[in-house]
Scaffold this active site. Structure first.
Site, PDB file in Angstrom:
ATOM      1  N   GLY A   1      33.190 -24.724 -38.791  1.00  0.00           N
ATOM      2  CA  GLY A   1      32.927 -24.552 -37.364  1.00  0.00           C
ATOM      3  C   GLY A   1      31.515 -24.062 -37.089  1.00  0.00           C
TER       4      GLY A   1
ATOM      5  CG  HIS B   1      34.304 -15.992 -35.647  1.00  0.00           C
ATOM      6  ND1 HIS B   1      35.513 -15.468 -36.053  1.00  0.00           N
ATOM      7  CD2 HIS B   1      33.632 -16.280 -36.783  1.00  0.00           C
ATOM      8  CE1 HIS B   1      35.567 -15.451 -37.370  1.00  0.00           C
ATOM      9  NE2 HIS B   1      34.434 -15.950 -37.850  1.00  0.00           N
ATOM     10  CD  GLU B   2      30.508 -18.212 -36.818  1.00  0.00           C
ATOM     11  OE1 GLU B   2      30.066 -17.501 -37.741  1.00  0.00           O
ATOM     12  OE2 GLU B   2      31.589 -18.836 -36.907  1.00  0.00           O
TER      13      GLU B   2
HETATM   14 ZN    ZN Z   1      33.827 -15.972 -39.750  1.00  0.00          ZN
END
Ligand code: ZN
Length: 883
Positions: free
Chosen positions: A283, A319-320
């Site tokens: 992702g 998330h990142e």
């Molecule tokens: Zn991660």
């Protein structure tokens, strides 16, 4: 991820792929063998002379003996498919090194040295997408987990932290933008070439290194942190994609703000770059200050992205970004600790998304993902604890278990501690381990100390695999409700015997007459069985348990159907209400598939489900996003999970039959809902998103009960659509039906969006996941489509992952679906081993499938295992799956 740069010779990169191939039986790496590295690498300088087919890499490492490790004169520098053109120690060329496989070993006389190494690599032929590779004419890197060793020889392990200074140079016309981690400290030009020097002040492991060079444009903005530091933000994309970056930018700013408020975490550089690339195995990647993203998780606008895509972009950006603290400032000591950063960061992104949208709906979605992706892992041959004990190829352990179950385990600590005390635990963790490469144990200890919890027994969640089963029995004695709970943790490969674990269960006892309860309670079941008594119940109450999905377990209870109907209609915990509805349907379907239903029971069961569904369709207090969840039928995978051995054909038939029955019984209510929802104009607000969700659900029910009418309505929705959610939803329904509208609209969709790779991916995926009887032939034909390529992971997944997840295609009775996935794995393995290996688990479920199909699945695994040259990735997955 379109490897648009399709080589004219399709096998052009086989040489490099061959180098990545392993002989059979690659060694097993064990957690207990961890030793600190004998050397520290305080500083790393790298000079890249960039070229698509030849990039020269000159690295200089300062190395000093690690006083905390066993003394060794030898330093192991990992490599993977590279050769050194020059090796120097303290400025002197040396040939006094040896090769151990791909690694370079140097013997160093003293305690401090400088090592200089040169390598040459060919990014254009790198189809594995690990290390430095070309994507659409640009160069980018992917180093997690062990990709850095494809650039240069280096101690490529996460516990070796170094400060990087990087110089990149190359033709200005070809690579106008040069990016790396940290801050740009100098630039210059020389003829046609230009260069940039970057310095990252934060010591980091090699897996967080990144560089990008290419013709990119940025959406630029800024963010002022809680301490008033101004941070420049850029989202870099190819020229034509700029209009679709605003949602990503907004999501980034929301993430930065949220992490300050929810976890007290401030960003620590003056610059934050995100780059979108179309060829990417996963992702996105959290490289320090330079996140690299799959385009799928950056680009979004209403015409090309669904509501689900918008949410996914926000979630992955979050998330990142959150990794900057949970992963980068505190990294992992070794790859067995992967859940330290991933489980925690998934929890953080889930909580972020809960806060940005509908918390209950997000929770239900996350549970659905866990059940469809992680539960099958836990009950199959690839089961492993969230902190594995051994691996052959770490890429195979980026799993739903490490990520999603890892998040659930930390969420349980939060549930037991309460939000505030949990925050004290995480504050202590960040404080105590900042700048370190830490372990899961370090995390648990910090939460234990900071939150004031005793997690001694709870640590079992890190070492035991398998989804615990909780048995529930409620009885009534005098004025007491007596609750008996039991737990067992099933056997998993290598772990025959398990100990009981602490299982936090939120529960409420409803008074049947008033429909109310007197408060939610938390019980922590930490023994094999326990009894709890609740006073003050003149009548037996209705039990609502595992509310909010407080523990990642399966609950087994025999509960009368009328109690489920009661809970589905009135439980005040949205998850529990959803769960009651799911239980009603699952119970009915499992019995139907098992052939144990009498005609009367079948009729009674579906009537009860229809009544509960009717209440949901007409409940004016429900918002449509939540209504959509309650209307959703349990997935085929989840139904199969409830049975020891199942027949996919029968599950499919029963599930479709129930869908058709609900569609026809509730036709009036569903169409009324559709008509109401249709009047709500497009926006990205919850109300409008909910309306779109229920509309397509109504179409899906109609497709089962009245296909002709559904086709008409879907064609109408398709034509009127002013957004991708409505259009894709309509096309999804049409794709499962026969007729002229199917053909017309699929053609229209393709022509409308043929220039947009992400939407063409949807076009492939819709057809591969359809309920159409000829889906197998459709997928075969699509594999020959000019837009199909094995070189782009998004495209491969859009066709074949969608197909492998479509029980009705994958489990075709003649075994053709299995053969297609077997062929795919063999064809893809030399090109992109990581992606190929991800197709093995669906075949690995053979033990849970009826014997006829199971034999055919096994046959494919055996065929793959016998292939002469398999990657380490695929080899490991296939051998574990054969068991
Ligand atoms: Zn991660």
């Amino acid at each position: 991820m379109d490897i648009a740069r399709t080589p004219s010779n399709p096998d052009g990169n086989i040489e490099m792929a061959d180098a990545a191939m392993q002989p059979h039986d690659p060694p097993e790496i064990r957690r207990e063998d961890y030793r600190p590295f004998a050397w520290l690498v305080p500083e790393t300088r790298i000079d890249f002379e960039l070229g698509l087919d030849c990039t020269r890499v000159r690295s200089r490492l300062t190395v000093v003996r690690n006083a905390k490790a066993d003394k060794s004169p030898t330093i192991r520098l990992n490599g993977d498919g590279i050769t050194a053109t020059s090796v120097k120690v303290d400025g002197e060329p040396t040939s006094a090194f040896t090769m151990d496989g791909d690694d370079l070993l140097l013997t160093l006389p003293g305690d401090a040295h400088e090592i200089a190494i040169e390598t040459e690599i060919d990014p254009a032929s790198n189809s594995q997408l690990m290390g430095l590779y070309a994507s659409n004419g640009m160069l980018c890197t992917q180093c997690e987990s062990e990709g850095f060793r494809r650039l240069t020889f280096f101690p490529d392990r996460p516990d070796v932290l170094s400060t990087y200074t990087v110089r990149m140079s190359g033709p200005k016309a070809q690579f106008p933008i040069l990016l790396c981690n940290g801050n740009r400290v100098a630039t210059g030009e020389k003829g046609e070439d230009h260069w940039a020097e970057w310095h990252d002040p934060w010591p980091k492991p090699s897996y967080l290194f990144a560089l990008v060079a290419g013709d990119l444009v940025a959406n630029t903005d800024s963010f002022t942190t809680m301490n008033g530091r101004e941070v420049e933000l850029n989202v870099w994309v190819r020229e034509g994609d700029l209009e679709r970056t605003q949602h990503a930018m907004d999501s980034l700013k929301r993430s930065m703000k949220w992490d300050e408020e929810a976890f007290g975490r401030e960003y620590d550089l003056d610059l934050f770059n995100i780059v979108a690339v179309s060829d990417f195995n996963m992702g996105a990647m959290e490289n320090k200050g330079l996140n690299v993203f799959n385009t799928k998780y950056v680009l979004a606008d209403p015409d090309t992205a669904t509501d689900g895509d918008f949410d996914a972009v926000e979630g992955v950006i979050g998330h990142e970004y959150f990794h900057n603290w949970s992963g980068n400032r505190i990294t992992c000591r070794d790859w067995f600790q992967l859940s330290l950063k991933e489980g925690f960061t998934v929890l953080r992104d889930q909580l972020f998304s809960q806060d940005m949208g509908s918390a209950p709906v997000k929770r239900i979605e996350d549970v659905r993902i866990l059940r469809s992706a992680q539960f099958p892992e836990d009950s199959g041959p690839l089961a492993h604890p969230i902190r594995p004990d051994s691996y052959r190829e770490i890429s195979n352990f980026y799993t739903a278990t490490v990520y999603n179950k890892g998040a659930e385990v930390i969420r349980m600590m939060r549930t037991m501690a309460g939000e505030e005390r949990f925050r004290e635990g995480t504050d202590l963790y960040f404080d105590r381990h900042d700048g370190e490469a830490a372990t899961c144990e370090d995390f648990v200890k910090s939460i234990e100390d900071g939150a004031g919890l005793d997690l001694t027994q709870f640590r079992l969640w890190y070492s035991q695999a398998g989804t615990p089963k909780v048995t529930v029995d409620l009885s009534h004695e005098g004025d007491e409700a007596v609750l008996k709970l039991g737990q067992t943790v099933p056997e998993t490969p290598g772990q025959p015997l398990k100990q009981p674990m602490p299982i936090p269960l939120k529960l409420a006892l409803f008074d049947r007459a008033t429909g109310r309860h007197s408060g939610e309670q938390l019980v922590v079941l930490d023994k094999a069985s326990a009894e709890y008594r609740f006073k003050g119940f003149a009548e037996k109450p209705v039990l609502s348990i595992n509310r909010g999905f407080s523990a990642p377990v399966t609950v087994e209870r025999s509960i009368p159907r009328d109690e489920l109907v009661f809970l589905a209609a009135r439980d005040d915990d949205p998850f529990a209400r959803y769960e009651a509805m799911q239980d009603l349907m699952v119970g009915h379907l499992v019995a139907a598939v098992g052939g144990t239903l009498s005609d009367d029971e079948r009729k009674g069961g579906s009537e009860d489900i229809a009544e509960a569904m009717r209440a949901i369709l007409t409940d004016a207090k429900l918002d449509d996003l939540m209504r959509g969840e309650l209307m959703t039928m349990p997935s085929q995978t989840y139904i199969a999970e409830q049975m020891d051995v199942s027949d996919p054909g029968r599950i499919h038939a029963e599930r479709e039959a129930l869908k058709a029955e609900l569609g026809s019984r509730l036709s009036a209510e569903m169409h009324a809902l559709y008509d109401r929802a249709e009047k709500i104009p497009f926006s990205l607000e919850a109300e409008a998103k909910g309306a779109r969700k229920v509309k397509t659900l109504v179409l899906a029910y109609a497709a089962a009960s009245d296909p002709a009418k559904a086709a008409e309505l879907a064609a109408y929705q398709y034509e009127r659509a002013d957004n991708m959610t409505d259009r894709q939803g309509a096309l999804m329904v049409l794709t499962g039906l026969d007729g002229v509208e199917r053909t017309n609209k699929l053609l229209d969709f393709y022509n409308r969006y043929r220039g947009n790779a992400l939407v063409v991916d949807k076009w492939f995926a819709l057809q591969a996941s359809s309920l159409h009887p000829d889906v197998v032939d459709h997928v075969k034909a699509l594999a020959e489509h000019p837009d199909f390529t094995l070189r782009n992971p998004n495209r491969v997944r859009s066709l074949y992952m969608a197909f492998a997840a479509n029980p009705h295609g994958f489990h075709a009775a003649d075994g053709e679906g299995y053969r297609m996935i077997g062929d795919l794995i063999l064809a893809l393995d030399p090109i992109n081993a990581q992606t190929a290996a991800r197709f093995v688990p669906p075949l690995g479920r053979w033990r849970r499938i009826e014997p006829g199909r199971a034999a055919m699945m096994r046959e494919q695994l055996e065929r793959i295992a016998e292939a002469p040259k398999l990657s380490r990735d695929t080899f490991e997955q296939v051998t574990r799956s054969l068991g």
